[in-house]
Each structure stands twice: as C-alpha cells, then as structure tokens.
Scaffold this motif. Structure first.
Motif, short mmCIF file in Angstrom:
data_model
loop_
_atom_site.label_atom_id
_atom_site.label_comp_id
_atom_site.label_asym_id
_atom_site.label_seq_id
_atom_site.Cartn_x
_atom_site.Cartn_y
_atom_site.Cartn_z
N CYS A 229 132.48 -17.15 -48.28
CA CYS A 229 131.40 -16.92 -47.33
C CYS A 229 130.08 -16.99 -48.08
O CYS A 229 130.04 -16.94 -49.32
CB CYS A 229 131.55 -15.57 -46.62
N ILE B 113 129.93 -7.75 -47.51
CA ILE B 113 129.25 -7.31 -46.29
C ILE B 113 128.25 -6.20 -46.54
O ILE B 113 127.69 -5.64 -45.61
CB ILE B 113 130.28 -6.83 -45.24
N TRP C 64 131.82 -13.29 -38.41
CA TRP C 64 132.51 -12.28 -39.20
C TRP C 64 133.13 -11.21 -38.31
O TRP C 64 134.29 -10.82 -38.50
CB TRP C 64 131.53 -11.65 -40.19
N CYS D 160 134.63 -4.15 -41.45
CA CYS D 160 135.64 -4.71 -42.35
C CYS D 160 137.02 -4.23 -41.92
O CYS D 160 137.29 -3.03 -41.88
CB CYS D 160 135.37 -4.30 -43.80
#
Length: 506
Positions: A93, A361, A175, A342
């Motif tokens: 990512c 993140i 995401w 997450c």
C-alpha cells in the motif's frame, strides 16, 4: 494507459500517406529520364528519405507523442497514483505520509499541465464547469452543485485542490472495505458484525387515493441493518465448526414513525438488534458496527460515550469526529480510537488491539470526552446534512409543482418568498383558497411559450399564486429568469422532473 490519437495526429498520418503516394509517382516518372535535373531530383529525394533521416524524424515524433500521452489517464485513480510515491512492498500500500500529503517527494505538483490548461490570460477561452459548494439557507449549510464559468486556470486550480485530498480518501475507502471483508472471513466466535444505515423517509399512500389526502401522507423512517454472525444449529441447521465456520447474513429492518435520525433512534435500533440475537440464543460478546460518517447518528458525540455503558449525559463535540474510523475501547471520559480500522492482522482480529502489527495505518490516539453541563442530548447543532426540501426554497427559486390535470405534466413556479405557515385563511389571485396553518409558498406561475421552443416559459407577473409546500416535487437552485422574464428549461432538468413523476405514480 491508452494513447488517444488526436485530430492533429490523424491529419499528420493522412498527410504522410499522401506524401508517400506523391513521392512514388515522382520517382516512377523521374527515374526513366536521363537529364541532369532528373538525377538531381532523385538525389534530393534519396537524401531526405534515407534510413538515418527517417529514424531521427521517428524519434522526434515518438518524443512528441510521449509528451502528449503523459497527459492522458484512463481513470481518475491513475491521476491520483501519479501524485504519489511507489507502494510499500511490505504492506502493498502507499505510504501514509504520501496519502496525507506530508511527503516532500510527491504531491499534486508532479502533474504536468499544458499552458492552455493553466491559462488565465484575457484572450483565453471561457469554460463552463460545475463544482460542489456549500450554500447557506435558513442559517443552515447545504452542499449544492453550482455551475461556474471561468478561465481554464480556475477550473484546474480547483481540480488540483480536490485531487490533493482524493488519494487519501480513496485509500481509506478501499482500506475500510478490505478490513470488513477480512473480518467477515475471520470472525471470532461470539462476535457479530452489524452494518447500519438509514434509508430516506418514505411516504405511505393508499391504493385508491382521494386527491385531498395527497398532501397529508404519513411518513415513516426505515432503518436497515445487515447482520453477519456464526450459524446457530437450532435455527440454521448448521453446526459451528471453528475450522470451517458458516457465516450467516441477515437483514434487519426497523420501521418507525419517528422521522428524526438521531442518536436516540440509533440506540433503540442497537437494543432491538441485541434483543433479536438473544432471542435466537446467539451469545454476543463483541459487536463490530460499521456505519457512515453522519455525526448526529452512530458517530454522535453522545453515542460514543454510551459504548459499554448506559448514559444520558450530554457531551461537548469531539474535534474531527468524522475522521475517526475505529473506537477500540471506552474508559471514563476518554476513548481510545484509530483513524483507520485494522482487522487484517491476527492480533486485531482476536481483539488484542494494543498489539497490532499493522503499521501502515498510523498509531492509536486517545480522545477526551468532556461532559457539557449546559447542553442537552440533542445533537441538532451537529447535523449539517439533514435538510428538508423547503430549506432550499428562497426568493427567486424555480420550483416544479405536482398537478393532476391531464393537459399538463407539471407546473413551474418562481418563489417570491420562503415557505411559511398561514396565520389566517387566504385566497390567492387565482381564486384558490387556503386554510389557516397551511404550509404554503408564495410566487408566480410560468406559462408555456411555444413560439420559442417546447421547453420555453414566460413568467406570469400580474397574478400572485399560493401553493401548498407539499406540492413541490423538484427544486432547481441553478435556474434563473432572464431580464425578459423568460425561462428555458434544460432537457436534463425536464427529464429529472419526469422521472420524479414516474416514481410517484409507480
């Protein structure tokens, strides 16, 4: 990336073929002649078309095409990617610093624009484009699509401003969706996923309807929840198997006459979902709730403190509440949150959020919750997106009105004031009477001007009309009457109005 052949390139290709055809004819005729002039002509043609010369010209042409091609992107995503550094190979990512525009090596400045696109000279052409802007109506802000006419520079300046935030927004959407899929595939026992959302308010109408009841329909709120849970043997006929779990998907609807989409409504929905799961003997230890970002509903500042406790207190607004995407736990007067969820690492799936191994993140944060002793639990001040149709009606707004007359699809009216409630009974200039306390709009009708075109209208200025607020079926803030009190209805608006009528009749 697709290279699009421009009209100029097509002309060059056509011209090149014509030149080759002419050269062939010249060579065929000249090579048979034995004069000095003929030999000189052949030498010139040979020199100008030899391999090295053609190769150099091809390189120039290829370089020119490459310069044109780099401005052409097939998708908006390609443009956003062009403004970022490469992906992190470990997490597959983009770097969070790049997405947050904190990286000094990338950004919108990497995009190349032509001189014509950035031109703001007086002789530059004027372009027509649209952008969303907040307009204030009755002391409330409403996001509305507004048409602009400007030089290309202003349009592309706005495009670069929007693109500056688009990459991060797109990544967060991708995401969060990926985390939901990961959680569904690895849902722990005694856990449940619930996705909440409100539908629009629906009006109830009778199959055979009296005309007078058309504007007095009862409206209801429909709240939809999608529940993902493990199977229950007695209900689903499938035994729970930890190695091969069976995830059941259910749709849970709440229909209520309460039209206010606030945290009290959402709290009731949550309790009803819990009651349903208890009724089927599904023991839930953890609810994973996914909602939209409306700060008056599930992201309400008051809802946040009701997590894991019953509370009726009022709390002060939480800065940046829309940017919070995961609430990990709640303690007295503080929340542990993350700005990205997450569920893709094993620790977070099992509830060990403090041991998260996903560093892509960002870190967790603690948000204080401060009681508001002077406030109430009402969150109306936070709601910037809940508006009724009447909030958009101001003086000069053009409205489409419902009619049951056979010779007219709808009526057009220019409002001369904001909606109001009659204090006394009134009769307008058209002889239509209205009772006290009726919600009405004052204005002037349009009549068709068939001498100009089918969608041309002329304002009837000599008569003032009063219409019920509930008769409004379409509002167009962009339409305006010209200096001759004439109006041309765009075909797109006309089709939109007809589609509304079709939905009403279906």
């Amino acid at each position: 990336m697709n290279v699009v052949v421009t009209p100029e390139d097509k002309n060059d290709i056509h011209l090149g073929k014509a030149v080759i055809h002419d050269l062939r004819e010249i060579v065929d005729k000249t090579k048979l002649l034995r004069t000095d002039g003929a030999r000189t002509a052949i030498s010139i043609i040979t020199a100008s078309t030899n391999g090295s010369t053609v190769q150099n010209e091809k390189k120039k042409s290829s370089f020119s095409k490459d310069r044109k091609a780099k401005y052409i992107h097939e998708h908006l995503t390609d443009i956003a990617v062009a403004t970022l550094c490469g992906k992190d190979t470990t997490n597959d990512c983009f770097n969070k610093a790049c997405l947050d525009r904190k990286c000094t090596e990338c950004g919108v400045r990497l995009l190349d624009f032509s001189d014509q696109e950035l031109s703001d000279y007086p002789e530059a052409p004027t372009v027509s484009w649209e952008k969303y802007e907040y307009i204030t109506v009755h002391n409330k802000r409403k996001l509305t699509l507004v048409r602009k006419c400007s030089k290309p520079y202003e349009m592309f300046a706005h495009f670069k401003h929007v693109l500056d935030h688009f990459a991060g927004h797109q990544f967060r959407a991708y995401w969060q969706n990926a985390q939901l899929k990961s959680l569904k595939e690895n849902l722990p026992q005694n856990n449940c996923i619930v996705i909440h959302d409100y539908s629009e308010n629906y009006a109830c109408k009778e199959r055979v309807e009296v005309q007078s009841t058309y504007f007095q329909r009862t409206e209801v709120t429909i709240h939809a929840s999608i529940i993902y849970r493990h199977s229950v043997l007695e209900l689903d006929g499938v035994e729970i198997c930890p190695d091969d779990p069976c995830i059941i998907t259910e749709h849970f609807f709440v229909i209520s006459s309460d039209e206010k989409h606030d945290q009290c409504f959402t709290s009731k929905v949550q309790s009803l979902v819990k009651e349903y799961l208890d009724s089927i003997s599904y023991n839930v230890n953890v609810f994973h709730e996914f909602t939209d970002g409306c700060p008056v509903q599930y992201k309400s500042r008051n809802c946040f403190d009701t997590i894991n406790r019953d509370s009726v207190k009022a709390y002060k607004p939480i800065p940046g509440i829309r940017s919070l995407h995961q609430v990990l736990n709640s303690e007295p007067e503080k929340l542990t949150v993350r700005y990205m969820s997450c569920y893709s690492c094993e620790e977070c799936v099992n509830g060990n959020y403090n041991m998260c191994t996903n560093n892509a993140i960002g870190r967790k944060g603690v948000v204080p919750i401060r009681p508001d002793d002077k406030g109430t639990i009402d969150d109306d001040d936070e709601n910037d997106n809940e508006y009724t149709m009447s909030d958009l009606i101001v003086e000069g707004t053009v409205l489409a009105l419902y009619t049951d007359e056979e010779n007219a699809e709808f009526y057009l009216l220019r409002a001369s004031s904001c909606p109001e409630k009659l204090r006394t009974s009134e009769v307008d200039d058209w002889g239509v009477s209205f009772r006290k306390n009726t919600k009405i709009i004052r204005g002037q009708y349009f009549k068709s001007d068939l001498n100009r075109s089918e969608l041309s209208y002329k304002l009837i200025r000599r008569k003032q009309a009063i219409v019920p607020e509930a008769s409004v079926i379409y509002i167009s803030p962009q339409l305006r009457v010209n200096s001759r009190f004439a109006l041309t209805l765009p075909e797109t608006v006309h089709q939109d109005i007809l589609s509304v009528l079709d939905e009403m009749e279906s």
